[in-house]
Design a protein around this motif. Sequence first.
Motif, mmCIF file in Angstrom:
data_model
loop_
_atom_site.group_PDB
_atom_site.id
_atom_site.type_symbol
_atom_site.label_atom_id
_atom_site.label_comp_id
_atom_site.label_asym_id
_atom_site.label_seq_id
_atom_site.Cartn_x
_atom_site.Cartn_y
_atom_site.Cartn_z
ATOM 1 N N ASN A 87 0.797 -1.227 0.000
ATOM 2 C CA ASN A 87 0.000 0.000 0.000
ATOM 3 C C ASN A 87 0.828 1.275 0.000
ATOM 4 N N ARG A 88 2.152 1.137 -0.037
ATOM 5 C CA ARG A 88 3.000 2.320 0.093
ATOM 6 C C ARG A 88 3.851 2.598 -1.143
ATOM 7 N N ALA A 120 5.306 12.911 6.643
ATOM 8 C CA ALA A 120 5.572 11.750 5.789
ATOM 9 C C ALA A 120 6.816 11.996 4.927
ATOM 10 N N ARG A 136 8.325 5.141 -2.691
ATOM 11 C CA ARG A 136 7.757 4.542 -1.481
ATOM 12 C C ARG A 136 7.424 5.641 -0.483
ATOM 13 N N LEU A 137 6.156 5.668 -0.051
ATOM 14 C CA LEU A 137 5.733 6.600 0.989
ATOM 15 C C LEU A 137 5.911 5.929 2.346
ATOM 16 N N SER A 138 6.178 6.709 3.367
ATOM 17 C CA SER A 138 6.436 6.153 4.701
ATOM 18 C C SER A 138 5.163 5.719 5.420
ATOM 19 N N THR A 139 4.002 5.927 4.792
ATOM 20 C CA THR A 139 2.723 5.499 5.353
ATOM 21 C C THR A 139 1.833 5.050 4.201
ATOM 22 N N ASP A 140 0.685 4.457 4.500
ATOM 23 C CA ASP A 140 -0.209 4.000 3.430
ATOM 24 C C ASP A 140 -0.695 5.202 2.616
ATOM 25 N N VAL A 141 -0.690 5.045 1.285
ATOM 26 C CA VAL A 141 -0.875 6.197 0.397
ATOM 27 C C VAL A 141 -2.293 6.761 0.450
ATOM 28 N N TYR A 144 -3.291 8.733 3.470
ATOM 29 C CA TYR A 144 -2.486 9.949 3.507
ATOM 30 C C TYR A 144 -3.043 11.001 2.553
#
Length: 338
Positions: A87-88, A120, A136-141, A144
């Motif tokens: 999810n990231r 983020a 890659r995001l540090s949390t679920d996209v 966010y």
Amino acid sequence: MTVEFTLPPSLEAHEPPEARGRARDGVRLLVSRRADGSVAHRAFRDLPSLLDPGDLLVVNTSATLPAAVRLDRISVHFSTPVPDAGNRMWLVELRRRTGKATRPYSGGCPGEWIPLPGGATLTLVRRRTKRLWEARLSTDVVPYLRRHGAPIRYGYVRRDWPAAAYQTAFAHDRSAGGAEMPSAARPFTPDLVTRLVSRGVLISPITLHTGVASPEAHEPPYTERYSVPEPTAALVEHVRARGARVIAVGTTAVRALETAVDAAGRVRASSGWTEHVVTPENGVRAVDGLLTGLHEPRSSHLMMLAAIAGRDLLAATYEAALAERYLWHEFGDLNLIM
């Protein structure tokens, strides 16, 4: 295959029709018929009278994500998830902010990290195309974006509009969505849907979550998530067997349906990721018509339109649209190709 024309800025829809004193369904409708090569001028509200009882409209239920995250100098446009990467990990486009508009940004390097609002961090992993990164995001996209994103807006739209302006009457499921609106469905209102159903026109859903457009590069569409549910597949086959028409609402609905056609030419329930691109060479097998917006010169969508309309009718349609000053883009007028 393209249709050559120049789109004057005065024919770009700079705001929703509501801002021009019209209702959502107050846009115009250009009707193109391949059987006789005719092009007619109608209002979108005339749509029920242009369809027959038993015809089927296939609509995209994808919601529109607030997929743009704006920083001081650049914007990050989140496009689509990377298949099977969680999810990231998403494909993103970096765009340089130039006043109220954005332009493609060619900077960035693998491993670079970009601080985003809300604490983020986005890490660039590798380039997938000239303009798209795997990142890659540090949390679920999606959660966010719901908190910190805004609808993607290109330079021809002069100001921000609320997220509701980018949702269609058919959108649902806020747990997912597309980067951009399936805009052919935007003019539908509850009243118009009621009139269609009262006339005996059928409506059935598919889902295709769109990635970011390429207004500068005019690239063909790439891999996108889709679903054609079993009831829709069965209804398409029932309508075709009765000799009625299957009309896709938007190029996204065409792509999903054509992906779901099996080797025998039947539409089957199907879901996953589609790489299918409709061209005049491979044609269409599931649809008899298309309700769509007006597309830019050199847009890859014109290949799909040519596959349905034929090049001569498509050229006549766009000549008429320019002559009668129809409006382009997601807030503009519509074209029904039969």
